[in-house]
Write an enzyme that holds these catalytic residues in place. Sequence first.
Site, PDB file in Angstrom:
ATOM      1  N   HIS A 252       0.862  -1.173   0.000  1.00 11.26           N
ATOM      2  CA  HIS A 252       0.000   0.000   0.000  1.00 11.26           C
ATOM      3  C   HIS A 252       0.903   1.229   0.000  1.00 11.26           C
ATOM      4  O   HIS A 252       2.054   1.169   0.443  1.00 11.26           O
ATOM      5  CB  HIS A 252      -0.890   0.018   1.239  1.00 11.26           C
ATOM      6  CG  HIS A 252      -2.010  -0.981   1.205  1.00 11.26           C
ATOM      7  ND1 HIS A 252      -3.008  -0.949   0.253  1.00 11.26           N
ATOM      8  CD2 HIS A 252      -2.295  -2.041   2.025  1.00 11.26           C
ATOM      9  CE1 HIS A 252      -3.865  -1.940   0.482  1.00 11.26           C
ATOM     10  NE2 HIS A 252      -3.454  -2.620   1.543  1.00 11.26           N
TER      11      HIS A 252
ATOM     12  N   CYS B 294      -0.135   2.616  -4.600  1.00 14.21           N
ATOM     13  CA  CYS B 294      -0.904   3.821  -4.884  1.00 14.21           C
ATOM     14  C   CYS B 294      -0.129   5.053  -4.443  1.00 14.21           C
ATOM     15  O   CYS B 294       0.720   5.000  -3.563  1.00 14.21           O
ATOM     16  CB  CYS B 294      -2.240   3.778  -4.155  1.00 14.21           C
ATOM     17  SG  CYS B 294      -3.453   2.725  -4.971  1.00 14.21           S
TER      18      CYS B 294
END
Length: 404
Positions: free
Chosen positions: A237, A285
């Site tokens: 992440h 991301c």
Amino acid sequence: MADKVLKDKRRLFVRSVDMGTINGLLDELFEKRVLNHEEMERVRCAHSTVMDQARVLIDSVLRKGPNACQIFISNICNEDIHLAQTLGLSSGSPSGNDHTKLDSQVEVPSLPAFVENMPGPTIPDSEESTDTLKLCPPETFVKMYKEKAEEIYPIKERKDRTRLALIICNIEFDHLSTRDGAELDIAGMESLLEGLGYSVVVKRKLTAKGMESVLREFAARPEHKSSDSTFLVLMSHGILNGICGTAHSVENPDVLAYDTIFQIFNNRHCLNLKDKPKVIIIQACRGENPGELWVSDSPKASTDSWTHQPLMLQSDAIHKVHVEKDFIAFCSSTPHNVSWRHITKGSLFIAQLITCFQKYSWCCHLEGVFRKVQQSFEKPDVKAQMPTIERVSMTRYFYLFPGH
């Protein structure tokens, strides 16, 4: 005549050439006085798309006659072997004058000893499966080593070098969602890097402090001294300015700043990799914006195997205020936007990256391969994201020469 050949290839050239090759051709044509400064700037500045620039470039050369067209064709063959094959072009035998100029201006280093008697693979047909790594034939390697000696990073002989690559992948987190499908990314990247001649170290489930510790240990490895390059692959992440450790939460951030990675491997802290390519690939991301995802003027069924129902796709985004950072890396998305991962097929970016390395790394330099990946995402659809090349400080072209 060369002008007739080039005219026949015009449409295919416009559709196939990329920006890096256009820039290289412009420099060569300006140096050889085929184009003047005004004509070169007209191509670069007056047209916003690659195809527009390609049209103006080839039309400018065609107007100058057969000799200019022959120089243009020869430069395509030297600048982009894959494009030359796509167009069916051959540079032919260069004139004695060309050889004299090259030999008088560039001192070509001796070829690695292993090249002379090396049995070489054949080039796979373009219609073959692309799920294996295409190898670089010895004649192509020798040609590029001679002609681009001053422009490319040197590679060490296989028997003497100790290439290392590091993969860090976080899948399970204390407070964030599990990154389903990421094991496929690990397996795919590990196989690719091993095929490119790297011994791969894989680390999983690390906090930010753990990732930093692993990176410092890896940077200190003595094998880098006898290596010619390294790859760092980070998958987790992420937020705009860093990659998340397993303990991350909104209340208690656990983030490794991207800038820390570059500090660890810079010339002050990692002398064994001084003047050697250090490639950082980031699947994470960089924000929460989905871009154009699910937006279409005329929805229709797609035959793309990646097109699935929305519930099959997950985002690696988490919530945080973004702070802009610059870094040298190939990132899976643009700043502020998400990267997509299929829960049974892995990350879209990593899958395309592997495919393009397998298909093009035998003939394209590293940034050329990266542009092929970007082109595969050029038309936004259900998997809308745009990989981004950032913080580039390489001074030469990096060719991997798979098989050598």
